[in-house]
Design a protein around this motif. Sequence first.
Motif, mmCIF file in Angstrom:
data_model
loop_
_atom_site.group_PDB
_atom_site.id
_atom_site.type_symbol
_atom_site.label_atom_id
_atom_site.label_comp_id
_atom_site.label_asym_id
_atom_site.label_seq_id
_atom_site.Cartn_x
_atom_site.Cartn_y
_atom_site.Cartn_z
ATOM 1 N N GLU A 1 0.011 -7.631 -3.185
ATOM 2 C CA GLU A 1 -1.350 -7.872 -2.692
ATOM 3 C C GLU A 1 -1.336 -8.349 -1.243
ATOM 4 O OE1 GLU A 1 -4.425 -9.086 -6.191
ATOM 5 O OE2 GLU A 1 -2.926 -10.603 -5.688
ATOM 6 N N GLY A 2 -0.377 -9.202 -0.923
ATOM 7 C CA GLY A 2 -0.301 -9.735 0.434
ATOM 8 C C GLY A 2 -0.151 -8.646 1.491
ATOM 9 N N GLN A 3 0.409 -7.514 1.111
ATOM 10 C CA GLN A 3 0.622 -6.430 2.073
ATOM 11 C C GLN A 3 -0.438 -5.329 2.012
ATOM 12 O OE1 GLN A 3 4.630 -5.066 3.003
ATOM 13 N NE2 GLN A 3 5.473 -6.552 1.541
ATOM 14 N N VAL A 4 -1.227 -5.289 0.954
ATOM 15 C CA VAL A 4 -2.192 -4.178 0.837
ATOM 16 C C VAL A 4 -3.652 -4.607 0.862
ATOM 17 C CG1 VAL A 4 -0.563 -2.722 -0.438
ATOM 18 C CG2 VAL A 4 -2.192 -4.158 -1.707
ATOM 19 N N ILE A 5 -3.942 -5.890 0.585
ATOM 20 C CA ILE A 5 -5.351 -6.301 0.507
ATOM 21 C C ILE A 5 -6.057 -6.043 1.827
ATOM 22 C CG2 ILE A 5 -6.857 -8.319 0.497
ATOM 23 C CD1 ILE A 5 -5.492 -9.371 -1.856
ATOM 24 N N GLY A 6 -7.166 -5.371 1.715
ATOM 25 C CA GLY A 6 -7.996 -5.067 2.862
ATOM 26 C C GLY A 6 -9.150 -4.206 2.393
ATOM 27 N N PRO A 7 -10.082 -3.880 3.295
ATOM 28 C CA PRO A 7 -11.263 -3.118 2.896
ATOM 29 C C PRO A 7 -10.956 -1.782 2.212
ATOM 30 C CG PRO A 7 -11.572 -4.049 5.074
ATOM 31 C CD PRO A 7 -10.153 -4.312 4.704
ATOM 32 N N GLU A 8 -9.942 -1.047 2.679
ATOM 33 C CA GLU A 8 -9.653 0.277 2.108
ATOM 34 C C GLU A 8 -9.098 0.151 0.691
ATOM 35 O OE1 GLU A 8 -8.502 -0.770 5.050
ATOM 36 O OE2 GLU A 8 -9.849 0.350 6.388
ATOM 37 N N PHE A 9 -8.184 -0.790 0.492
ATOM 38 C CA PHE A 9 -7.616 -1.023 -0.840
ATOM 39 C C PHE A 9 -8.723 -1.381 -1.826
ATOM 40 C CE2 PHE A 9 -5.984 -4.092 -3.976
ATOM 41 C CZ PHE A 9 -4.941 -3.380 -4.547
ATOM 42 N N VAL A 10 -9.594 -2.281 -1.415
ATOM 43 C CA VAL A 10 -10.685 -2.736 -2.275
ATOM 44 C C VAL A 10 -11.640 -1.588 -2.590
ATOM 45 C CG1 VAL A 10 -12.758 -4.181 -2.244
ATOM 46 C CG2 VAL A 10 -10.539 -5.166 -1.646
ATOM 47 N N ARG A 11 -12.036 -0.841 -1.576
ATOM 48 C CA ARG A 11 -12.969 0.278 -1.784
ATOM 49 C C ARG A 11 -12.388 1.317 -2.728
ATOM 50 N NH1 ARG A 11 -12.731 3.629 3.174
ATOM 51 N NH2 ARG A 11 -10.936 4.422 2.007
ATOM 52 N N ASP A 12 -11.141 1.715 -2.487
ATOM 53 C CA ASP A 12 -10.539 2.775 -3.291
ATOM 54 C C ASP A 12 -10.281 2.321 -4.723
ATOM 55 O OD1 ASP A 12 -10.653 4.195 -0.949
ATOM 56 O OD2 ASP A 12 -8.497 4.161 -0.561
ATOM 57 N N GLY A 13 -9.919 1.062 -4.899
ATOM 58 C CA GLY A 13 -9.715 0.541 -6.246
ATOM 59 C C GLY A 13 -11.007 0.479 -7.047
ATOM 60 N N VAL A 14 -12.095 0.079 -6.384
ATOM 61 C CA VAL A 14 -13.382 0.019 -7.068
ATOM 62 C C VAL A 14 -13.871 1.419 -7.423
ATOM 63 C CG1 VAL A 14 -15.818 -0.597 -6.805
ATOM 64 C CG2 VAL A 14 -14.048 -2.218 -6.125
ATOM 65 N N GLU A 15 -13.662 2.392 -6.547
ATOM 66 C CA GLU A 15 -14.067 3.768 -6.866
ATOM 67 C C GLU A 15 -13.368 4.262 -8.132
ATOM 68 O OE1 GLU A 15 -13.382 6.302 -3.532
ATOM 69 O OE2 GLU A 15 -15.049 5.481 -2.358
ATOM 70 N N TRP B 1 1.464 -10.925 -6.318
ATOM 71 C CA TRP B 1 1.099 -11.570 -5.055
ATOM 72 C C TRP B 1 1.807 -10.963 -3.836
ATOM 73 C CZ3 TRP B 1 1.122 -17.335 -7.093
ATOM 74 C CH2 TRP B 1 -0.060 -17.541 -7.829
ATOM 75 N N PRO B 2 3.106 -10.669 -3.913
ATOM 76 C CA PRO B 2 3.736 -10.046 -2.734
ATOM 77 C C PRO B 2 3.120 -8.692 -2.367
ATOM 78 C CG PRO B 2 5.413 -10.940 -4.194
ATOM 79 C CD PRO B 2 4.112 -11.024 -4.936
ATOM 80 N N MET C 1 4.245 -16.223 -14.536
ATOM 81 C CA MET C 1 4.546 -16.637 -13.167
ATOM 82 C C MET C 1 5.511 -15.670 -12.475
ATOM 83 S SD MET C 1 2.361 -18.881 -13.022
ATOM 84 C CE MET C 1 2.549 -19.171 -11.268
ATOM 85 N N VAL C 2 6.418 -15.049 -13.214
ATOM 86 C CA VAL C 2 7.287 -14.016 -12.624
ATOM 87 C C VAL C 2 6.444 -12.813 -12.212
ATOM 88 C CG1 VAL C 2 9.192 -12.408 -13.076
ATOM 89 C CG2 VAL C 2 9.296 -14.762 -13.954
ATOM 90 N N TRP C 3 5.543 -12.438 -13.091
ATOM 91 C CA TRP C 3 4.629 -11.314 -12.830
ATOM 92 C C TRP C 3 3.838 -11.557 -11.554
ATOM 93 C CZ3 TRP C 3 -0.889 -11.533 -13.496
ATOM 94 C CH2 TRP C 3 -1.531 -10.295 -13.480
ATOM 95 N N LEU C 4 3.273 -12.774 -11.449
ATOM 96 C CA LEU C 4 2.454 -13.099 -10.282
ATOM 97 C C LEU C 4 3.292 -13.249 -9.014
ATOM 98 C CD1 LEU C 4 -0.142 -15.756 -11.561
ATOM 99 C CD2 LEU C 4 -0.663 -13.560 -10.518
ATOM 100 N N GLN C 5 4.302 -14.134 -9.080
ATOM 101 C CA GLN C 5 5.004 -14.548 -7.860
ATOM 102 C C GLN C 5 5.986 -13.508 -7.347
ATOM 103 O OE1 GLN C 5 6.668 -18.350 -8.953
ATOM 104 N NE2 GLN C 5 4.681 -19.375 -8.938
#
Length: 446
Positions: free
Chosen positions: A103-117, A100-101, A92-96
């Motif tokens: 991810e809350g600031q970076v999640i978006g199409p570019e983050f997802v695309r570059d991570g999958v590549e 999660w903090p 829970m320390v790892w996540l919270q």
Amino acid sequence: MSHTTPQTIDLLIEARWVVPVEPHGVVLEQHAVAVDQGVIVALLPIADARAAYAPRERVELGEHVLIPGLVNTHTHNPMTLLRGLADDLPLMVWLQKHIWPVEGQVIGPEFVRDGVELAVAEMIRGGTTCANENYFFPDVIGATYRRMGFRAVVGLPVIEFPTAWAKSQDEYFERAIEVHDSFRGDPLVGTAFAPHAPYTVSDESFERIRVLSDQLDIQVHLHTHETAHEVDEEKGKSGLRPFQRLQKLGLVNDRLIAVHMTQLTEGEIAACAEAGVSVVHCPESNLKLASGFCPAEKLRRAGVNVALGTDGCASNNDLDMFGEMRTAALLAKAVAGDAAAFDAAYALRAATLNGARAMGLEDRIGSIEVGKQADLAAVRLSDLETQPLFHIASQLAYAAGRHQVSDVWIHGVRKLAARTLVDIDTDAILAKTHAWRERIAAIDAG
């Protein structure tokens, strides 16, 4: 004396050994796999193959074993960009406090695309040819897999709180149907529902998922019974264990892909076997987060389909299915108190055909059989680390490493040639990864 003209085909792969996985435990010596239009058309001795076929391309692998491409049955591949961000912390320390903090600031199409590549490049170099994906922005994820020629089932996320992907329950479902429709009939990319977990998804959402899963004939990919805390929390809320709640809601069936499953009763194991549930064992992630031990050998003995997954790179920290095979086999022996548990041949099956079966793809991939797609990986066994060689399956499960994967094909298309990625710009991937590292480090430090 008649002479038959050899049949023209796209590809003939000649290998010192072939492990088809089905039939189970079989090792074929000096065999070839004939491929045409992305499909396996024959598996036969090399001498016979040379007489029968005129390939446009011939690949000779004199020191290698050819296996089905490995199937990573539980991943969060955009999270490759969070690899090593916050290690050695309670769950829970790892996540919270970290995951999660950020991810809350970076999640978006570019983050997802570059991570999958980045993930696709890593997986191919490790002999993995198919992933069961579970993350936000499945439209971007699926498009990236398709563009890179990688096979995947993309999860359609459902969770009870707003995210960058969807703001309401109705929007999660509307967008899920849109994404499913956009990949309908795609030769490489399919979809599954991906409700996060029983503790983050309501009964109403689960009921909608059950109906839609039946209507669309797609799997339900779900974290469940990951920790003892999760089970205790659900019992406190509903009086039921999470698995019992899923049974009550009609979700325990042959479309359920139940991930982690470290906390199981004998009755729950029997119920999984009877209903045809597939369990995805993620041993390294569970060990790293101290989540518990999946009773993999009990599940196997009960007849449950047990597959393997790495989980995300934020909690593993790699996408190495060879490492996962080894850890799964060793851990199962310790948990069962039986050195014969989860043997080498079964570990390979769990990493290939069982994963394909869990994802509803066993008619297409997971074994080297005529009529299946040519998703294949060659492993060089001449290295000193895998000598002397007595038993092929044992060497694959207990000694070989992903650095020995030399060549990979997906649907008959070469993706790795003598350890070099084909049509993947590694310099561009690394440049983007370095840029994300700077941005994420600044967020986490803040």
